[in-house]
Design an enzyme around this catalytic site. Structure first.
Site, mmCIF file in Angstrom:
data_model
loop_
_atom_site.group_PDB
_atom_site.id
_atom_site.type_symbol
_atom_site.label_atom_id
_atom_site.label_comp_id
_atom_site.label_asym_id
_atom_site.label_seq_id
_atom_site.Cartn_x
_atom_site.Cartn_y
_atom_site.Cartn_z
ATOM 1 N N ILE A 65 0.848 -1.193 0.000
ATOM 2 C CA ILE A 65 0.000 0.000 0.000
ATOM 3 C C ILE A 65 0.884 1.244 0.000
ATOM 4 O O ILE A 65 1.902 1.277 0.703
ATOM 5 C CB ILE A 65 -0.882 0.009 1.274
ATOM 6 N N CYS A 66 0.475 2.261 -0.750
ATOM 7 C CA CYS A 66 1.106 3.582 -0.648
ATOM 8 C C CYS A 66 0.010 4.633 -0.793
ATOM 9 O O CYS A 66 -1.162 4.325 -0.598
ATOM 10 C CB CYS A 66 2.231 3.753 -1.681
ATOM 11 N N ARG A 67 0.370 5.852 -1.142
ATOM 12 C CA ARG A 67 -0.627 6.913 -1.242
ATOM 13 C C ARG A 67 -1.554 6.693 -2.434
ATOM 14 O O ARG A 67 -2.772 6.780 -2.316
ATOM 15 C CB ARG A 67 0.053 8.283 -1.340
#
Length: 102
Positions: A65-67
């Site tokens: 997961i990231c932005r």
């Protein structure tokens, strides 16, 4: 081009609601995770992934997961080339509408 498995924020939320045992890794920077993370996610900033490989099990499926899904996609490509079972959460935290923890 290598195919990377993906999951949407809604699909991930459903799996969490179903209490599926998931291994989530948030690769955002420290100041980004200060705004909240998905419950049960482990924080390993993207730049630290290469030096933390020994902590990851090639038999364990991980969701990254990231932005926005871009950096986590890059991490997935890198780890997949190393033989890891990885999935990218497309849309990242921008798409996440579920619970967050601080």
């Amino acid at each position: 081009m290598n195919f990377i498995k993906t999951i949407t924020a809604a699909e991930l939320a459903q799996k969490l609601d179903n209490k599926e045992p998931l291994h989530l890794i948030d690769v955002r920077e420290h100041e980004e995770v200060a705004t909240g993370m998905i419950p049960t996610a482990q924080h390993i900033p993207m730049g630290e992934i290469p030096v933390t490989l020994h902590k990851l099990d090639k038999q364990t499926p991980y969701i990254f997961i990231c932005r926005s899904g871009n950096r986590s996609g890059q991490v997935c490509l890198f780890l997949q080339e190393q033989g890891y079972d990885v999935t990218n959460m497309v849309g990242g935290m921008l798409e996440w509408t579920g619970e967050i923890v601080f």
